[in-house]
Design a protein around this motif. Structure first.
Motif, PDB file in Angstrom:
ATOM      1  N   VAL A  44       0.838  -1.197   0.000  1.00 21.84           N
ATOM      2  CA  VAL A  44       0.000   0.000   0.000  1.00 21.84           C
ATOM      3  C   VAL A  44       0.874   1.248   0.000  1.00 21.84           C
ATOM      4  O   VAL A  44       0.620   2.204  -0.750  1.00 21.84           O
ATOM      5  N   VAL A  45       1.935   1.256   0.813  1.00 20.54           N
ATOM      6  CA  VAL A  45       2.842   2.407   0.854  1.00 20.54           C
ATOM      7  C   VAL A  45       3.555   2.571  -0.484  1.00 20.54           C
ATOM      8  O   VAL A  45       3.652   3.681  -1.017  1.00 20.54           O
ATOM      9  N   LYS A  46       4.048   1.471  -1.061  1.00 24.82           N
ATOM     10  CA  LYS A  46       4.718   1.543  -2.363  1.00 24.82           C
ATOM     11  C   LYS A  46       3.775   2.065  -3.440  1.00 24.82           C
ATOM     12  O   LYS A  46       4.169   2.888  -4.272  1.00 24.82           O
ATOM     13  N   ALA A  47       2.523   1.586  -3.444  1.00 32.57           N
ATOM     14  CA  ALA A  47       1.554   2.035  -4.441  1.00 32.57           C
ATOM     15  C   ALA A  47       1.226   3.513  -4.261  1.00 32.57           C
ATOM     16  O   ALA A  47       1.090   4.249  -5.248  1.00 32.57           O
ATOM     17  N   THR A  48       1.119   3.972  -3.015  1.00 37.97           N
ATOM     18  CA  THR A  48       0.816   5.377  -2.754  1.00 37.97           C
ATOM     19  C   THR A  48       1.955   6.271  -3.212  1.00 37.97           C
ATOM     20  O   THR A  48       1.729   7.302  -3.868  1.00 37.97           O
ATOM     21  N   VAL A  49       3.192   5.903  -2.905  1.00 43.46           N
ATOM     22  CA  VAL A  49       4.353   6.688  -3.332  1.00 43.46           C
ATOM     23  C   VAL A  49       4.447   6.694  -4.855  1.00 43.46           C
ATOM     24  O   VAL A  49       4.728   7.727  -5.470  1.00 43.46           O
ATOM     25  N   LYS A  50       4.173   5.559  -5.474  1.00 39.76           N
ATOM     26  CA  LYS A  50       4.201   5.473  -6.940  1.00 39.76           C
ATOM     27  C   LYS A  50       3.120   6.370  -7.552  1.00 39.76           C
ATOM     28  O   LYS A  50       3.376   7.078  -8.531  1.00 39.76           O
ATOM     29  N   ALA A  51       1.924   6.378  -6.966  1.00 37.83           N
ATOM     30  CA  ALA A  51       0.830   7.229  -7.456  1.00 37.83           C
ATOM     31  C   ALA A  51       1.201   8.704  -7.324  1.00 37.83           C
ATOM     32  O   ALA A  51       0.943   9.499  -8.227  1.00 37.83           O
ATOM     33  N   LEU A  52       1.825   9.065  -6.211  1.00 39.99           N
ATOM     34  CA  LEU A  52       2.237  10.460  -6.013  1.00 39.99           C
ATOM     35  C   LEU A  52       3.337  10.857  -6.998  1.00 39.99           C
ATOM     36  O   LEU A  52       3.398  11.994  -7.450  1.00 39.99           O
ATOM     37  N   SER A  53       4.213   9.908  -7.326  1.00 36.97           N
ATOM     38  CA  SER A  53       5.310  10.221  -8.243  1.00 36.97           C
ATOM     39  C   SER A  53       4.824  10.404  -9.679  1.00 36.97           C
ATOM     40  O   SER A  53       5.477  11.064 -10.477  1.00 36.97           O
ATOM     41  N   ILE A  54       3.674   9.830 -10.015  1.00 40.56           N
ATOM     42  CA  ILE A  54       3.127   9.940 -11.367  1.00 40.56           C
ATOM     43  C   ILE A  54       2.394  11.263 -11.572  1.00 40.56           C
ATOM     44  O   ILE A  54       2.212  11.703 -12.701  1.00 40.56           O
TER      45      ILE A  54
END
Length: 172
Positions: A141-151
């Motif tokens: 969940v943390v990895k997906a959230t950081v990835k979403a923010l980076s996009i």
């Protein structure tokens, strides 16, 4: 698929706040008995658009947290903020975890679950609607959230890419 924001930030010159998202005790059974170790998932951010996540593993909890903080400082990213919220909504998937983040009006607050909340608050986002779907595994969940923010992309960058005015980006 949109490219992730590749802008990396050096953590040495920033005042970063750390948040421990989860601590996991791992047991390895050996011939001589049980060997305990710990893994700590840590999120760091300056509260002004910079956030990073890291994982630390060690025989003791405190040492695992320190390793996680060091790892998070190596993985910092800069995200676009607009008046305390994000510029547009974003879906992202990491492993079996899917996250959806959506901008919210001023005064809404951070409407998000545990792991996502830690990332969003560390980044300095004050108003956002977020939903975690699929797996509730904190690491994914943390990895997906950081990835979403980076996009996420800034409206000015979108206007330049499409060769249209900034007003047209907002009004569609």
């Amino acid at each position: 698929m949109l490219k992730a924001n590749t802008q990396r930030i050096k953590g040495a010159d920033l005042e970063l706040k750390e948040k421990v998202v989860s601590i996991n005790r791992v047991v390895k059974t050996t011939k001589g008995g049980r060997a305990f170790s710990f893994s700590a998932l840590v999120v760091v951010g300056n509260g002004n658009g910079v956030v990073g996540q890291g994982l630390g593993k060690a025989k003791e909890v405190q040492e695992a947290i320190l390793k996680g903080i060091d790892d998070a400082k190596k993985n910092l990213i800069k995200i676009p903020l607009m008046h305390g919220t994000i510029p547009h909504e974003q879906w992202c998937k990491e492993g079996a975890a899917k996250v959806f983040i959506k901008p919210a009006a001023h005064g809404t607050g951070v409407i998000a679950g545990g792991s996502m909340r830690a990332v969003l608050e560390s980044a300095g986002i004050t108003d956002v609607l977020a939903k975690s779907l699929g797996s509730a595994n904190p690491q994914n969940v943390v990895k997906a959230t950081v990835k979403a923010l980076s996009i996420l992309r800034e409206p000015i960058a979108v206007a330049k890419t499409r060769n249209i005015s900034l007003k047209k980006v907002f009004n569609g």
